[in-house]
Design an enzyme around this catalytic site. Structure first.
Site, PDB file in Angstrom:
ATOM      1  N   TRP A 340      27.042 -29.738   6.316  1.00  0.00           N
ATOM      2  CA  TRP A 340      27.301 -29.051   5.183  1.00  0.00           C
ATOM      3  C   TRP A 340      27.228 -30.069   3.576  1.00  0.00           C
ATOM      4  O   TRP A 340      27.040 -29.685   2.754  1.00  0.00           O
ATOM      5  CB  TRP A 340      28.565 -28.535   4.864  1.00  0.00           C
ATOM      6  CG  TRP A 340      29.802 -29.104   4.782  1.00  0.00           C
ATOM      7  CD1 TRP A 340      30.109 -30.175   5.709  1.00  0.00           C
ATOM      8  CD2 TRP A 340      30.982 -29.074   4.141  1.00  0.00           C
ATOM      9  NE1 TRP A 340      31.323 -30.605   5.447  1.00  0.00           N
ATOM     10  CE2 TRP A 340      31.794 -30.084   4.377  1.00  0.00           C
ATOM     11  CE3 TRP A 340      31.231 -27.869   3.319  1.00  0.00           C
ATOM     12  CZ2 TRP A 340      33.334 -30.056   3.868  1.00  0.00           C
ATOM     13  CZ3 TRP A 340      32.507 -28.168   2.602  1.00  0.00           C
ATOM     14  CH2 TRP A 340      33.635 -29.191   2.826  1.00  0.00           C
ATOM     15  N   ASP A 341      27.261 -31.318   4.235  1.00  0.00           N
ATOM     16  CA  ASP A 341      27.100 -32.316   3.245  1.00  0.00           C
ATOM     17  C   ASP A 341      25.813 -32.308   2.258  1.00  0.00           C
ATOM     18  O   ASP A 341      25.954 -32.456   0.917  1.00  0.00           O
ATOM     19  CB  ASP A 341      27.110 -33.814   4.020  1.00  0.00           C
ATOM     20  CG  ASP A 341      28.027 -34.028   5.059  1.00  0.00           C
ATOM     21  OD1 ASP A 341      28.428 -33.184   5.463  1.00  0.00           O
ATOM     22  OD2 ASP A 341      28.430 -35.149   5.202  1.00  0.00           O
ATOM     23  N   GLU A 479      39.424 -31.279   8.700  1.00  0.00           N
ATOM     24  CA  GLU A 479      39.200 -31.053  10.315  1.00  0.00           C
ATOM     25  C   GLU A 479      40.293 -31.525  11.219  1.00  0.00           C
ATOM     26  O   GLU A 479      40.205 -31.610  12.202  1.00  0.00           O
ATOM     27  CB  GLU A 479      37.881 -31.755  10.729  1.00  0.00           C
ATOM     28  CG  GLU A 479      36.633 -31.238   9.768  1.00  0.00           C
ATOM     29  CD  GLU A 479      35.492 -32.180   9.786  1.00  0.00           C
ATOM     30  OE1 GLU A 479      35.491 -33.312  10.141  1.00  0.00           O
ATOM     31  OE2 GLU A 479      34.275 -31.708   9.740  1.00  0.00           O
ATOM     32  N   LYS A 591      42.971 -33.939   5.950  1.00  0.00           N
ATOM     33  CA  LYS A 591      41.852 -34.939   5.892  1.00  0.00           C
ATOM     34  C   LYS A 591      40.894 -35.132   4.910  1.00  0.00           C
ATOM     35  O   LYS A 591      40.687 -36.295   4.206  1.00  0.00           O
ATOM     36  CB  LYS A 591      40.838 -34.448   7.369  1.00  0.00           C
ATOM     37  CG  LYS A 591      39.665 -35.643   7.477  1.00  0.00           C
ATOM     38  CD  LYS A 591      38.870 -35.119   8.330  1.00  0.00           C
ATOM     39  CE  LYS A 591      37.654 -36.075   8.695  1.00  0.00           C
ATOM     40  NZ  LYS A 591      36.717 -35.754   9.847  1.00  0.00           N
ATOM     41  N   GLN A 592      40.826 -33.960   4.230  1.00  0.00           N
ATOM     42  CA  GLN A 592      39.923 -33.823   3.147  1.00  0.00           C
ATOM     43  C   GLN A 592      40.125 -32.813   2.149  1.00  0.00           C
ATOM     44  O   GLN A 592      40.803 -31.807   2.380  1.00  0.00           O
ATOM     45  CB  GLN A 592      38.338 -33.998   3.445  1.00  0.00           C
ATOM     46  CG  GLN A 592      37.979 -32.751   4.196  1.00  0.00           C
ATOM     47  CD  GLN A 592      36.648 -33.208   4.951  1.00  0.00           C
ATOM     48  OE1 GLN A 592      36.748 -33.607   6.162  1.00  0.00           O
ATOM     49  NE2 GLN A 592      35.312 -32.629   4.345  1.00  0.00           N
TER      50      GLN A 592
HETATM   51  O1  IFM Z   1      30.610 -33.054   7.193  1.00  0.00           O
HETATM   52  C1  IFM Z   1      31.406 -33.947   7.234  1.00  0.00           C
HETATM   53  C2  IFM Z   1      33.036 -33.384   7.603  1.00  0.00           C
HETATM   54  O2  IFM Z   1      33.163 -32.807   6.365  1.00  0.00           O
HETATM   55  C3  IFM Z   1      33.888 -34.687   7.921  1.00  0.00           C
HETATM   56  N1  IFM Z   1      33.579 -35.400   8.702  1.00  0.00           N
HETATM   57  C4  IFM Z   1      32.129 -35.989   8.649  1.00  0.00           C
HETATM   58  C5  IFM Z   1      31.032 -35.012   8.356  1.00  0.00           C
HETATM   59  C6  IFM Z   1      29.731 -35.724   7.994  1.00  0.00           C
HETATM   60  O3  IFM Z   1      29.768 -36.428   6.861  1.00  0.00           O
END
Ligand code: IFM
Length: 735
Positions: A340-341, A479, A591-592
């Site tokens: 999705w990046d 995640e 995580k994010q």
């Molecule tokens: O897509 C990302 C994910 O959101 C977090 N882990 C790394 C992936 C690739 O950059």
């Protein structure tokens, strides 16, 4: 134009950082990328040329890799018999006499994508030479790479030996992807190599020629065709040598080696300067729309150009069947897979500045609808469910297991099963692209099908439970928390998705009735199905805490152990790595950006300003930014909330993720999403670029105090607008 704000410089040779610099100084042209390994090689280096679309699934590995192509860089020199090397082992009696490096500097011109290196080197004989290397990956002709080497006799009159080669004995960290039977060609003034991948059957052909010296061809090992030359330099004399390489694959032509041999002849006839002029002219066109100027912050200015450069060299220019991997074409991280990046981080800034590149990336997904439909079907659903990790085939390529941990165990990776928001992320990118470009042809022929068939998937995926609709077993952007029920990000984005699909159908019915009828028939968009979508929109469960007036990342989130993330500073790794995988999944460490990501994407539609601030103050201190995707999104949202100090902290963090290697993994490749993310943080966050409800372009700058001005371009529905946001902003002119 100040060169300082366009040039990334490595001053002095730092052996421990070479793999980091190999990534940072990658050159590329949207067709291939080549890490900045040295021409002469270096112990422990990781040279890699990665060509979009060339994947292979090697026996014994879990998933396909983007394959390291033969190395076109090698130019080895001897100076009076001393091999030119940057690390020399003076006490190694098995090796010839060693030399000494007296000076070193390397720089990457971001405006032209030319990598430059100067070394002052003393041979064992005492002769001193200045070596000036230059290389570029032609943006004008994506199949051509060029190198120039100037050798200047500074002291003495040395005998110079040159070996220019192609190396086919390459691997992905030891995993062999090429069949051992390669065609190595060395005849006259040309060398060439043709190799085939072991499983996917892609063929790569490369050919090189050298100018400036008389060469002799030789091929000894079957994998390293070489052109050799020898000459003497008089005192103060300078000699310029140029090496041209052409690269083709069976994705482009039927005879890659033959085509490369022809193309390299043409390139060599054109000459280095002429190729460079064309290349620079293409770069000038890129920057004419892509450059963002920040006055008042030189450090961030350079870093922003660096991020833009990496997005541009990774974006396919002439191919709508490939996309940008999480680590671009600059390293082997994530095996070159597409996440999705691309759609939510790298692509949107391209929509504004290079819309045709954004369109190519969306078309990559369109061409992979068959894979997405297959994945949905195999999981018992309708419509299209895109793979979390994607390669050439469109099949799910997320590995089920991690690489071995220090104790030898492997961790189950669930993202390929459960991170289903990817389908909505793609729909979001299509809608966003269309809103800004009004590329109706794209929408009606391709984009609408992407939005609608992924909506069909969600219609079949949601569960009617407890008098509402729920979605179980998901992984949201955070995640660390796997297979949870009712991720607020996912559920709310699904509502957005279905609303958008219905809006789109209304638009198609009026503006493209033929396409409307075609899609209704082919995707089965019956009245019953559409009524179901309306029902889901009305009754989707959006976890919310009424007492605290916040969105709840998922039910049960706040019942877990609270870990004050800010206390874990300074740190060089994620809090997850400190606490361990097992413990951290039972804590509130995030995580994010997750709820914060939702706020970035949907803005005010998420809730009132009070709710948004509450969300921010709840989730920001719980987030460890274990993913490089996180800081930029936080910068974007904080800027919109007027929290400019937090926004700048996060922006500064994001913009330096690769430059300062603050995740310690840049040797694996650039963080594409962080690059795209900082561009969005700047445009959407600090500058407040948006479309209002009537589709009108607006900006609402809230700049850090020390930024005097931000200037950028935006293509909006076919016209280029230049914004010049000054600080303090009273009135913002749109030129
Ligand atoms: O897509 C990302 C994910 O959101 C977090 N882990 C790394 C992936 C690739 O950059």
């Amino acid at each position: 134009m100040s060169r300082r704000l366009w040039t990334l410089i490595e001053r002095g040779f730092q052996p421990g950082k070479q793999r980091h610099y190999e990534t940072l100084f990658t050159i590329g042209n949207g067709y291939f990328g080549t890490r900045a390994s040295f021409e002469e090689g270096l112990e422990g280096d990781s040279p890699a040329t990665l060509i979009h679309g060339i994947y292979n699934h090697a026996t014994g590995t879990l998933v396909p890799d983007l394959v390291v192509a033969p190395n076109w860089l090698p130019i080895n020199l001897t100076i009076d018999g001393t091999p030119f090397q940057l690390i020399t082992k003076t006490n190694d009696i098995m090796r010839p006499p060693q030399g000494y490096v007296l000076g070193y500097e390397r720089s990457l011109a971001l405006d032209t994508g030319v990598l430059h290196r100067e070394v002052l080197f003393r041979a064992a004989s005492g002769a001193i030479v200045r070596l000036i290397f230059e290389r570029f990956a032609s943006l004008h002709n994506p199949h051509i790479a060029a190198q120039r080497l100037r050798i200047i006799a500074v002291d003495g009159s040395p005998q110079i030996g040159v070996e220019a080669a192609l190396h086919g004995d390459v691997s992905n960290h030891g995993v062999a992807h090429w069949l051992p039977e390669m065609t190595a060609y060395a005849e006259g003034d040309q060398i060439g190599l043709e190799a085939k991948t072991s499983q996917s059957g892609y063929v790569v052909g490369m050919a090189s020629m050298v100018c400036g010296v008389n060469t002799t061809p030789s091929e000894s090992s079957g994998m390293r065709p070489t052109l050799r030359a020898a000459f003497k330099l008089a005192a103060d004399e300078e000699r310029t040598i140029e090496k041209f390489t052409a690269i083709f694959t069976s994705r482009d032509v039927t005879e890659p080696l033959e085509t490369a041999l022809d193309a390299v002849t043409t390139a060599q006839q054109r000459g280095y300067d002429s190729l460079l002029t064309d290349h620079q002219a293409e770069w000038a066109k890129y920057w004419a729309t892509s450059d963002i100027v920040i006055e008042g912050d030189d450090e961030c200015q350079l870093a922003l150009r660096f991020a833009t450069y990496h997005v541009l060299i990774a974006a396919p220019r002439h191919d709508e069947n490939v996309s940008i991997g999480a680590k671009t074409l600059s390293g082997l991280g994530y095996k070159g897979h597409v996440f999705w990046d691309t759609e939510l981080f790298t692509l949107p800034p391209l929509t504004f500045t290079q819309p045709t590149l954004a369109r190519n990336l969306l078309m990559y997904r369109y061409h992979r609808l068959a894979g997405a439909r297959k994945k949905a079907r195999e999981n018992g659903y309708e419509g299209a469910l895109f793979p979390w990790e994607s390669t050439d085939t469109g099949d799910e390529t997320t590995p089920k297991w991690s690489d071995p941990q220090p104790d030898g165990s492997r961790i189950r990776i669930w993202t390929g099963d459960s991170e289903q928001h990817i389908s909505t992320d793609i729909a979001y990118a299509v809608w966003h692209y269309w809103q800004w470009t009004h590329d109706h042809t794209f929408l009606t022929r391709y984009g609408a099908e992407l939005i609608l068939d992924t909506a069909v998937f969600w219609g079949s995926r949601v569960e009617a439970k407890n008098g509402r609709f729920e979605i179980s077993q998901q992984i949201g952007p955070d995640e660390y928390h796997e297979n949870i029920d009712n991720s607020v990000f996912t559920n709310r984005m699904v509502v957005w998705h279905l609303e958008t699909a219905l809006r789109l159908l209304d638009w198609l019915a009026v503006n493209a009735s033929g396409d409307y009828a075609r899609l209704v028939a082919s995707l089965g968009l019956t009245d019953v199905r559409l009524a179901h979508w309306h029902d889901i929109i009305a009754r989707m469960y959006i976890p919310f805490d009424d007492a605290r007036q916040i969105h709840v990342q998922f039910p049960g989130f706040f019942d877990m152990e609270y870990v004050p993330v800010p206390n874990y500073t300074p740190r060089t790794t994620s809090v997850q790595a400190i606490l361990g995988h097992v413990r951290s999944i039972q804590t509130q460490v995030i995580k994010q950006a997750d709820v914060v990501m939702l706020m970035a994407l949907l803005g005010d539609a998420v809730g009132s300003r009070e709710v948004m601030l509450n969300n921010w103050h709840t989730y920001y201190p719980r987030t460890d930014h274990g993913s490089s995707l996180s800081p930029a999104v936080h910068a974007w949202v904080a800027a919109r909330l007027g929290l400019i100090d937090d926004a700048y902290d996060m922006f500064y963090h994001a913009v330096h993720i690769d430059l300062q290697d603050n995740k310690g993994n840049v040797h694996d490749g650039m963080h594409a999403a962080a690059c795209g993310g900082v561009l969005q943080a700047l445009l959407f966050g600090f500058c407040g670029l948006s479309l209002d409800d009537d589709g009108r372009l607006t900006i609402d700058p809230q700049l850090p105090e020390h930024w005097r001005r931000v200037k950028f371009n935006v293509y909006y529905r076919g016209e280029l607008h230049t914004f010049d946001a000054r600080n303090p902003v009273l009135d913002t002119p749109i030129a």
